[in-house]
Write a protein that holds these residues in place. Structure first.
Motif, mmCIF file in Angstrom:
data_model
loop_
_atom_site.group_PDB
_atom_site.id
_atom_site.type_symbol
_atom_site.label_atom_id
_atom_site.label_comp_id
_atom_site.label_asym_id
_atom_site.label_seq_id
_atom_site.Cartn_x
_atom_site.Cartn_y
_atom_site.Cartn_z
ATOM 1 N N GLN A 110 -4.988 5.433 -6.174
ATOM 2 C CA GLN A 110 -5.303 5.593 -4.760
ATOM 3 C C GLN A 110 -6.265 4.514 -4.283
ATOM 4 O O GLN A 110 -6.089 3.927 -3.214
ATOM 5 N N ALA A 111 -7.305 4.259 -5.061
ATOM 6 C CA ALA A 111 -8.288 3.246 -4.664
ATOM 7 C C ALA A 111 -7.653 1.862 -4.630
ATOM 8 O O ALA A 111 -7.952 1.060 -3.725
ATOM 9 N N PHE A 112 -6.766 1.590 -5.566
ATOM 10 C CA PHE A 112 -6.094 0.295 -5.576
ATOM 11 C C PHE A 112 -5.222 0.145 -4.333
ATOM 12 O O PHE A 112 -5.175 -0.928 -3.708
ATOM 13 N N PRO B 7 0.813 -1.227 0.000
ATOM 14 C CA PRO B 7 0.000 0.000 0.000
ATOM 15 C C PRO B 7 0.842 1.272 0.000
ATOM 16 O O PRO B 7 0.521 2.242 -0.695
ATOM 17 N N THR B 8 1.925 1.283 0.770
ATOM 18 C CA THR B 8 2.808 2.449 0.791
ATOM 19 C C THR B 8 3.526 2.606 -0.544
ATOM 20 O O THR B 8 3.692 3.724 -1.047
ATOM 21 N N ILE B 9 3.946 1.494 -1.127
ATOM 22 C CA ILE B 9 4.597 1.553 -2.442
ATOM 23 C C ILE B 9 3.631 2.088 -3.488
ATOM 24 O O ILE B 9 4.009 2.884 -4.355
ATOM 25 N N MET B 10 2.361 1.675 -3.406
ATOM 26 C CA MET B 10 1.351 2.174 -4.346
ATOM 27 C C MET B 10 1.158 3.677 -4.195
ATOM 28 O O MET B 10 0.907 4.386 -5.186
ATOM 29 N N ALA B 11 1.268 4.177 -2.971
ATOM 30 C CA ALA B 11 1.192 5.628 -2.775
ATOM 31 C C ALA B 11 2.357 6.316 -3.486
ATOM 32 O O ALA B 11 2.191 7.396 -4.078
#
Length: 294
Positions: free
Chosen positions: A280-282, A217-221
């Motif tokens: 963001q949703a992902f 999740p942090t990487i996706m951010a």
């Protein structure tokens, strides 16, 4: 005159000589190794040409359907999927479809390159403190340096075209994915890592099966911020021949065409909002999945 009223500066002649020496040295470097550098980036150029051709030649209903499906699969929201459909249809209806597809292909390629470079560097930074201390100032410079400065050495080395623009975009957009990969891995709970060690996990197994999934999740951010910063470079990169929505904006600035700049600017905003909502949703969905698993 008191000495404290004027800062003692280097002699103008000496400063000019230093600047000339640096400029001539870099110019000699480009003449000597320019062809080698161009050959090195030839596969990247081929990938850029292929992705742009694919985006432009694919029938527009398929493109709209694919992006809408990705939006719904990532967000599970019909509103965002419908907004994606309406946004792309408006871009096409206003005559900006081809430029939009060129921009999307450039963002796609620059994001892939940023992820390919940023993930390994972020992982290494999370493991070695000395590397994090060394790389962090470089990332600070990359994020604070005026974007136009990136264009000077890139153009001197590679000239005008897609590859120089991609390199400039990647330099500007790379830091977030590196920083947040490093941060996400370091924020993994120590008790979870101890449990992985207790089960006899190797460092590679611990990284792949524990740290990266929990840090995702942090990487996706970080990837989200990379996409946004890449889109922010669209207009600047158009100055060195990158085709897309940035070139009409640049033309509008030069010729004071208000509506041309407004429409293409709004198209860039629409694409940015779509990509932002999807990423963001992902990331939030990944966070929720990890929370339920724990």
């Amino acid at each position: 005159m008191e000495w404290w009223k004027s800062f003692p500066a280097m002699d103008d002649l000496r400063l000019t000589e230093i600047k000339k020496a640096i400029d001539s040295g870099f110019l000699q470097f480009t003449r000597t190794y320019g062809v080698v550098i161009e050959d090195f980036f030839a596969p990247l150029k081929s990938f850029l040409i292929w992705s742009e051709k694919l985006a432009i030649t694919t029938p527009w209903p398929i493109v709209v359907l694919v992006f809408s499906a990705i939006a719904y699969a990532s967000t599970r929201s019909w509103r965002i999927a419908l907004g994606t459909t309406v946004g792309f249809c408006l871009i096409g209806y206003l005559g900006m479809w081809e430029d939009a597809m060129k921009t999307v292909s450039m963002i796609f390629a620059s994001t892939l390159v940023s992820i390919a470079l940023g993930l390994p560097v972020g992982i290494l930074m999370s493991r070695y403190k000395w590397l994090r201390v060394s790389v962090t100032p470089v990332l600070d410079v990359m994020q604070t340096m005026p974007t136009f400065v990136y264009l000077i050495p890139v153009v001197m080395l590679l000239g005008i075209g897609k590859v120089p623009g991609l390199i400039a975009v990647v330099i500007y957009a790379l830091p977030p994915v590196i920083r947040l990969t490093d941060l996400g891995i370091r924020l993994v709970d120590a008790e979870v890592l101890e449990a992985a060690d207790a089960f006899g996990s190797s460092p590679w197994q611990k990284l792949v099966k524990v740290q990266l999934p929990l840090a995702l999740p942090t990487i996706m951010a970080g990837i989200n911020q990379t996409i946004m910063m890449a889109l922010a470079m669209v207009v600047v990169a158009s100055m060195i021949g990158v085709q897309g929505l940035g070139q009409p904006v640049l033309k509008a600035i030069a010729n004071q065409y208000f509506t041309l700049g407004l429409f293409n600017g709004l198209a860039i905003v629409a694409i940015a909002i779509i990509f932002d909502r999807i990423s963001q949703a992902f990331g939030r969905r990944l966070q929720n999945v990890r929370g339920h698993e724990q």
